[in-house]
Each structure stands twice: as structure tokens, then as C-alpha cells.
Write an enzyme that holds these catalytic residues in place. Structure first.
Site, PDB file in Angstrom:
ATOM      1  N   SER A 152      50.829  14.186   3.455  1.00  0.00           N
ATOM      2  CA  SER A 152      51.157  14.557   2.214  1.00  0.00           C
ATOM      3  C   SER A 152      52.750  15.299   2.491  1.00  0.00           C
ATOM      4  O   SER A 152      53.227  15.954   3.369  1.00  0.00           O
ATOM      5  CB  SER A 152      50.435  15.759   1.625  1.00  0.00           C
ATOM      6  OG  SER A 152      50.858  16.018   0.487  1.00  0.00           O
TER       7      SER A 152
ATOM      8  N   TYR B 113      46.393  23.718   2.828  1.00  0.00           N
ATOM      9  CA  TYR B 113      46.358  22.039   2.698  1.00  0.00           C
ATOM     10  C   TYR B 113      47.707  21.509   3.487  1.00  0.00           C
ATOM     11  O   TYR B 113      47.641  20.847   4.197  1.00  0.00           O
ATOM     12  CB  TYR B 113      46.584  21.795   1.125  1.00  0.00           C
ATOM     13  CG  TYR B 113      46.538  20.364   0.909  1.00  0.00           C
ATOM     14  CD1 TYR B 113      45.367  19.474   1.144  1.00  0.00           C
ATOM     15  CD2 TYR B 113      47.606  19.671   0.546  1.00  0.00           C
ATOM     16  CE1 TYR B 113      45.343  18.179   0.961  1.00  0.00           C
ATOM     17  CE2 TYR B 113      47.702  18.302   0.109  1.00  0.00           C
ATOM     18  CZ  TYR B 113      46.564  17.500   0.439  1.00  0.00           C
ATOM     19  OH  TYR B 113      46.503  16.165   0.238  1.00  0.00           O
TER      20      TYR B 113
END
Lengths: 439, 245
Positions: free
Chosen positions: B138, B151
Site C-alpha cells: 500500500s 497498517y
């Protein structure tokens, strides 16, 4: 609790509503976590007015139910979840020699939406509405009940849900019968006509031999030009024409300008050019199915063209008896007002019976027309058109409507009271409350 | 026709990518936790043209299950040439800040389970001197930010691990692809307000399928995130501490 912004296609209203996605067709409806008293299923937001909105209530978003279930390339029977788009189906089946039995003017609607509005298309005089080709579907209710519905199984629920505006529960999956085609091409005739009576003669001549017929009509033409337009008729093209493969082009209307790009000036110029686009009275061509069925799908988000205030569509159907005079009267009123747009469509509907209790089409003639949202003047015109429709025993199309008076809905759809018994107790819509509770 | 393993197959991005491959007639071996959702996806991919679809139930956090799953995939498809690792969860950052256990569990799911799978896969593919390993990281892994650093740091580990692996396996002809999506409109991000930077899973899927065919590297999806993240990485710490992004 999750909030999401919802727009109908006409963009007149924008609502922030509580929403929950349907994650799996095997799950119960996700009502436990929702605080809203009522909910409404939402597909791809292609209904124009408020039939796909539930102000003050909750929304169940259904696009996540987007799986195919089975497809038999020998019989053309396709089963899929209700959030699948018609465009997904076409992409899958056209290369295998199959086509939608009935398609509306955009392929970006869900199967669930096509059922809930019992959509129709250019072949209505031959094939009737979409619902006629739905072999069966599953209806999921707020109490967890699951009803398999077919013409001969729970038939009353089948009839209520087709054209039932999403109010009877959620359609989780459906099985439809496709129709065979020789290929992706259509033989198209475009014929210029100068008056409404010419239009009706062309229809009578063509309906037997042509599967698809539709007309564009010049809504700026008053007096001598009243009712002039272009009549289009087509059939699937046998054999492979000697043409390069179709390259789909799509552009996106980038943003909504503060005011409408559709105004009396652009409108008159467009209509004049469009009417005279061919020098001959009759022109013949072979067209790919996409521009033939979905001319507007080539411009993604075209609804932004009407600017920030949005637009309304007025679609009515008038019975054949008195229909020609009624359409003439409406066109005269629209031309005088100068408020119409270039998307004016005239179509003769056949006498194939619609399966839904609240299905829109009836044998007669249908007129559909977009209007930039310009406030009171427009609503005065609508009131005038309503009078003509009511007077001739016609009705308006709920999928397109954001403003019809309750009385017109109730006179046009006398089955609405019987239909109410089938509405899921947890379901409602802005449209439904507007056309029933205020009465 | 390719033989493809997808771990985390019912994530929206993986599902969209599987559809691209199904249309090409590829063979697919789908792994996820939920048997029913796997069955629904398998039906869909068969209709769309997949040459073969097999499903396998596994929790990626169960490390002992990794090797038997890989064996099953290779056996079912009679070989493997492409693997997409797509599983992950978007943790509740605020809740993580209050719980060591929750934070570590998120790191486990988003990073350590991926590292475990990559280690096994790397050795299998290295021996064979062929194959494509694609892993979804990501843009959040490019720089830790207050709003989602749990995250982000897990994805940073995935990106860096994949980078090292790519260099190691280059000599063996094995391709390692790191996909770094930006904002993607999926059920994982349903509660976010969507703006012009948001992409549909189908868009990301097309980028993944293309990157697997065209030979590796770290790919931003869509491309403009490369420039956005380049700028974010350049912001000096004394400024970064004072802004909210």
C-alpha cells in the site's frame, strides 16, 4: 452506522443516508446494525427521480452482489446476482452469440433495477418488458424469509416484485432467458418524418418486420414543424459484415457546470443539425449494438451536462385511442415553453402484456423528454402535461419521475392499493411516500 | 493459460483481478477463510471463462497451514506460475493505540503472514527458476502517518521484504511485483468519503494483471500515487510533525 451520499440520475436531490452493503446473497439483510426505520435497496442509481431514494431512512447497497451463478451457452439461460450490471452480461454473452432479451437505453443498470422497474426498450412491440424474460428470482424479506418467485410459483409475489420499485424486499439473484443473435451488428434504417401522422404510418409499416423501432422527435418544432423527427428501425445483422472490429470510445463529462449547458440556444442549434444530419430521407447503415442501443453511454456521467440544478425526465404513455392527439397537444405545449431538451424520444408500445402489477408500459405511445431543472416555470408546464396524460387515461413512469402528483399516480396505476399488501414492512421510498401518503 | 494461486481471494481487489485472469481462461486456485464466499466467487469465475477453479479454506495467520496449502495448489493445478498475495485488514487505528494485543494482531495479519508465505514461495520458485510473485502492499507503507501507522508500518515491512526478495530472485528469473494501491473503493473503505483520488478495484486489477505480465518492480496503482508519495516522503520531519495528512 455508516453514512453515504446518494444521488438519483437527475441530480435534483442529494441525500446523506445511512447505508449498509449486502455482502453475500446467503446472508440476512443487514438490518440489525441500522437505526433507520425503513430501508430501500439501491443498485446503480440510474432511476431519475426519487424512486431510488429513501429520505430520512436507510439504504441497502446491492452492487456488491455482483457474481454470475451459471450460464448455459446452449439454451441462453443465465443466472446471476441482482447487483450485476447489464453491461457485465453483454460483455460475457455477446461474444457467445447471445443478447439481452430486452434492454433499456443504458446498459449501466443492475439486474435488480431492471426487474424493480420492469424496464422496456426498442423491441417492446415484439418482446414486451424485461420482466417477461425473468424465469425466476429469489426475494429476500426483512424477516429473513426467502421466496423463490416464478410465473407459476409464488406468482403473486412475482407479479408484485416485477415493477415493484424495490419495495417488496431485495431480489438477491435472478435467472433470465437471453435471445440468440448472429453477431454484434445491427442493420439500421434512419427515416426523416415531418409530422406525427407520418410517424404513426412509419410505425405501422415497420413494427412487423423490424425488431427495434424508436424515434427522436424535435421538441422545439412548433406549427408546421410540429412532430418532425427521425424514425430509427433495426434488426440484428445476419452474417459477419465486412467492417473493422468495433472500438468502444468513452469520454467522461468532467464536472457539473453551475448552469445547464442545455438551453434554448444550444437546443435549437442541436435539433436543426440533428434533423438534417443526413441529406436523404432514408439512410441505411450497419451499426455496432453499443451506439445503436446506448448512444448516451458513450459519455459517462452525461447527466452533469444539466449543471448543478440537475434535470427531470418526463416519460408518459398514452393509450393508442386518443394517443396521437394527446402527444400532439403535449409537443405543442413543450415547444411553446421552450424548456425541453434534445433527448426527446417517441416509441409505440405493443400489446404484449407486462407481468408486473405496477409495470409502466401499456399498448399505446410513449413520449420521454428531459428538462433542465429551472424551477416554477417547469412545474407549470408539467402540470399542463399531466392534465393531458390524465385526460387520455395514460400514466407516468415511476423510474423517471421526481414530481408527479399522487392523484396522477393513483389514477394511472389502479393496482397500487392491492400492491401495498406486498410491501415489506421495513421497506419504503421517498417516491412511494410521496405518491401514496399525501393522498 | 497461466496457473495462478490467489491468497485472500475474496478481497475486492483480488476478486477483480481473478476476473481478468478468468476471462483469459487461466487456471485459478483461490484461498480465503470463508468457504461460502469462495464458492460464490468460484461459480462466477467459471462462468467468466476460467479454465479451472479450485478453492481452499485457510486462515493466513495459521502459519502451519501455509506449506500444505501450497502443496495442494501445486497438486490441483499441476504446477504454479503466478501467485497473488492479497489478504489484509484495515485496522481501527484508534483502537490499536489502546491495545498492544490488537496492534500486534494487525501486524501479524498484514505483514508477518505475508512474510511467511513469501519465504516459502521464494524457495519453491527459486528452485524452478521461473514464476511471478505479486504482493499487494500500500502507499500507506511509504511513510508512517498518525492516521494509520499500524497498517502503514505493516505494509512498509511487506514492501521492503518484497524489495529484497526481488533483488535476490532476479538471478533466478523469478519476478516479484509489489503493488501499492492508493485509495480504493472497496468494502474495506466503505465508510470513507470518496473523492477524485479514489479508484475502482477493476482499475487496480488491470494494473496488477499487466504488471504480472510485464516483469516486476514496485508499481503504484494508479500511477499518480508515485508523485503524491514522493512529495510526502520529502517533507522534512520538523514540518511533518506539525501537519495532518
Amino acid at each position: 452506522m455508516s453514512m453515504q451520499t446518494f444521488n438519483a440520475w437527475g441530480r435534483v436531490r442529494r441525500l446523506d443516508l445511512e447505508s449498509a452493503p449486502l455482502v453475500s446473497r446467503f446472508d440476512d439483510l443487514p438490518l440489525a446494525g441500522m437505526s433507520a426505520a425503513t430501508v430501500l435497496p439501491f443498485g446503480n442509481g440510474r432511476s431519475y427521480g426519487d424512486s431510488c431514494l429513501n429520505e430520512g431512512g436507510g439504504m441497502l447497497t446491492c452492487r456488491t452482489l455482483n457474481h454470475f451463478i451459471h450460464f448455459d451457452p446452449y439454451s441462453g439461460v443465465l443466472a446471476c446476482e441482482a447487483g450485476v450490471l447489464l453491461s457485465d452480461i453483454l460483455e460475457l454473452v455477446v461474444p457467445q452469440g447471445w443478447f439481452l432479451p430486452v434492454t433499456p437505453g443504458t446498459r449501466f443498470v443492475t439486474v435488480g433495477g431492471a426487474i424493480a422497474n420492469d424496464v422496456h426498450g426498442k423491441n417492446h412491440h415484439v418482446s414486451g418488458t424485461f420482466g417477461r424474460h425473468v424465469r425466476r428470482f429469489e426475494l429476500l424479506r426483512s424477516d429473513g424469509g426467502r421466496w423463490l418467485c416464478a410465473p407459476d410459483w409464488n406468482a403473486e409475489w412475482y407479479a408484485a416484485t416485477i415493477g415493484g420499485l424495490g419495495l417488496t424486499g431485495v431480489v438477491t439473484w435472478a435467472e433470465i432467458q437471453l435471445r440468440r443473435i448472429p453477431g454484434p451488428w445491427i442493420n439500421v434504417d434512419t427515416i426523416r418524418f415531418g409530422s406525427l401522422s407520418e410517424f404513426f404510418t412509419l410505425c405501422a409499416e415497420s413494427d412487423q418486420d423490424y425488431e427495434y423501432t424508436v424515434s427522436w422527435i424535435d421538441c422545439t418544432g412548433a406549427g408546421k414543424r410540429l412532430g418532425r423527427g427521425l424514425f430509427m428501425r433495426g434488426n440484428h445483422c445476419e452474417g459477419a459484415p465486412d467492417l473493422p472490429p468495433y472500438a468502444a470510445k468513452a469520454m467522461t463529462f468532467p464536472f457539473a457546470p453551475p448552469i445547464s449547458m442545455v438551453n434554448p440556444l444550444t437546443l435549437t442549434v442541436f435539433n436543426e443539425l440533428y434533423y438534417h444530419k443526413s441529406l436523404r430521407r432514408l439512410s441505411r447503415q450497419i451499426q455496432h449494438y453499443q451506439p445503436f442501443f446506448y448512444p448516451l453511454d458513450g459519455i459517462l456521467e452525461w447527466n452533469r451536462m444539466y449543471g448543478a440544478p440537475g434535470f427531470y425526465q418526463y416519460q408518459c404513455v398514452a393509450p393508442m385511442q386518443g394517443g396521437e392527439a394527446a402527444i400532439g397537444e403535449m409537443l405543442e405545449a413543450i415547444a411553446q415553453s421552450g424548456l425541453g431538451s434534445f433527448l426527446a424520444v417517441l416509441k409505440v408500445c405493443g400489446d404484449v402484456v407486462s407481468p408486473g402489477m405496477l409495470s409502466f408500459p401499456m399498448p399505446g405511445v410513449s413520449l420521454a423528454l428531459d428538462f433542465p431543472n429551472c424551477g416554477d416555470r417547469l412545474h407549470e408546464l408539467f402540470a399542463r402535461l399531466d392534465q393531458v396524460v390524465a385526460g387520455v387515461g395514460g400514466r407516468l413512469y415511476p423510474a423517471k419521475d421526481g414530481r408527479m402528483p399522487a392523484s396522477l399516480f393513483q389514477s394511472g396505476y389502479p393496482a397500487w392499493r392491492d400492491f401495498s399488501a406486498f410491501i415489506d414492512p421495513r421497506f419504503s421510498s421517498s417516491f412511494w411516500r410521496r405518491v401514496t401518503e399525501l393522498a | 493459460m497461466k496457473k495462478i494461486l490467489i491468497v485472500g481471494a475474496i478481497s475486492a481487489i483480488a476478486e477483480a483481478t481473478a476476473r481478468v485472469w478468468a476471462q483469459q481462461g487461466d487456471y485459478l486456485f483461490l484461498v480465503a477463510r470463508d468457504a461460502q464466499k469462495l464458492a460464490v466467487l468460484a461459480e462466477d469465475l467459471r462462468v467468466r471463462g476460467a479454465g479451472r477453479v479450485e478453492t481452499y479454506v485457510m486462515d493466513a495467520n495459521d502459519y502451519a497451514a501455509h506449506a500444505p496449502m501450497l502443496d495442494a495448489a501445486e497438486q490441483a493445478l499441476q504446477g504454479l506460475d503466478t501467485v497473488l498475495i492479497a489478504h489484509g485488514v484495515l485496522p481501527d487505528q484508534a483502537a490499536c493505540e489502546q491495545s498492544v494485543e490488537l496492534t500486534l494482531r494487525q501486524i501479524d495479519t498484514n505483514a508477518l503472514s505475508v512474510v511467511g508465505l513469501l519465504t516459502l514461495l521464494a524457495n519453491r520458485f527459486e528452485q524452478r527458476k521461473a514464476g511471478v510473485i505479486a504482493v499487494i502492499s500500500s502507499v500507506a507503507g511509504d511513510r508512517g502517518r498518525a492516521s494509520n501507522y499500524v497498517y502503514g508500518s505493516a505494509k512498509a515491512l511487506v514492501s521492503e521484504f518484497a524489495s529484497g526478495l526481488r533483488q535476490r530472485l532476479a538471478a533466478s528469473g523469478v519476478t516479484v511485483v509489489t503493488i501499492k494501491p492508493g485509495f480504493v473503493d472497496t468494502p474495506m473503505t466503505a465508510s470513507f468519503k470518496k473523492g477524485p483520488l479514489w479508484a475502482k478495484p477493476e482499475k487496480i486489477a488491470a494494473i496488477i494483471a499487466k504488471a504480472c505480465d510485464s516483469g516486476g518492480g514496485a508499481v503504484y496503482a494508479p500511477w499518480f500515487w508515485f508523485y503524491i508519495m514522493a512529495i510526502i516522503k520529502l517533507i522534512p520531519e520538523f514540518v511533518f510533525g506539525k501537519i495532518k495528512i
